[in-house]
Design a protein around this motif. Sequence first.
Motif, short mmCIF file in Angstrom:
data_model
loop_
_atom_site.label_atom_id
_atom_site.label_comp_id
_atom_site.label_asym_id
_atom_site.label_seq_id
_atom_site.Cartn_x
_atom_site.Cartn_y
_atom_site.Cartn_z
N TYR A 1 6.94 0.55 -21.54
CA TYR A 1 7.00 1.71 -20.65
C TYR A 1 8.43 1.96 -20.17
CZ TYR A 1 2.06 2.91 -20.25
OH TYR A 1 0.80 3.37 -20.51
N TYR B 1 3.49 -3.88 -14.95
CA TYR B 1 4.17 -2.62 -14.73
C TYR B 1 4.76 -2.47 -13.34
CZ TYR B 1 1.09 -1.57 -18.68
OH TYR B 1 0.41 -1.60 -19.87
N LEU C 1 1.27 8.28 -23.08
CA LEU C 1 1.15 6.92 -22.57
C LEU C 1 -0.27 6.44 -22.73
CD1 LEU C 1 3.26 7.24 -19.28
CD2 LEU C 1 4.01 6.38 -21.50
#
Length: 257
Positions: free
Chosen positions: A127, A147, A196
């Motif tokens: 990411y 994340y 995503l």
Amino acid sequence: MALLYQKFHSDVLNCDAEMNVILPDKAQDAQTGGSCPVLYLLHGLGDSHLNWTAFTDIEKYVEGTGFAVIMPYASIDWYTDMRDGQKWRTFLGEELPAVCHTLYPQLSTKREDTYIGGVSMGGYGTYALALTYPEKYHAAFGFSGAYTLGDDPNALDLVKNWNEVFGPREEYHGSKNDLCHLSEQLLASGRPLPKLWMWCGYSDFLYDHSIRMRDHLHKLNWPDFHYEESDGDHSWICWNIKAQDMLTWIMEERNNR
């Protein structure tokens, strides 16, 4: 199909770099054309470029798809340009693709042919790279990613060299390492937005990271975000299954364009 080991000198890292590469049959002998789509796969903390082929059936999954797969080694330094250390994000986002296209000119340079995925620390890195270099990646796939390190009370158990990697903890939020901040910035920038995709297992110790990132992207109304959760934990057994789902999603998306 060929599985290759490649070692080369990195100017960005100022040391030798390593990667494993899967090349489809049609691409092995080709020297020009740039028509072969590419999937970059990132490893987790304590793993290496060897793990994807050792613990998943990625070679079988990409057989017949025409995809090349690039699996680089990236140490334990969280796919970032370290506060005190090497510039892994610059290496992976800029130097590595350039090296790959030089070594294998049959690889496509088109954004719509370029994908990236990763597990655990590599989910974070996936990411981070997609949000930092959105012109390069059509879609990013995170499996059990860490994340939201800035919101994890146990983050120092994950990132034992935190200050060396990220700098002071109080500077994390709003920085280049804060994925929520990066996504907000990118959405407001008018630059291309990567698709995503995210999966995490209910029993994964990083499950809360996926929930926080999912909720943040939903709040932003990210235009193309696919979220899955199911039974499973933080293991290659689960990631192997989801890797097949990733390739299925990629091929269906490409066929529907």
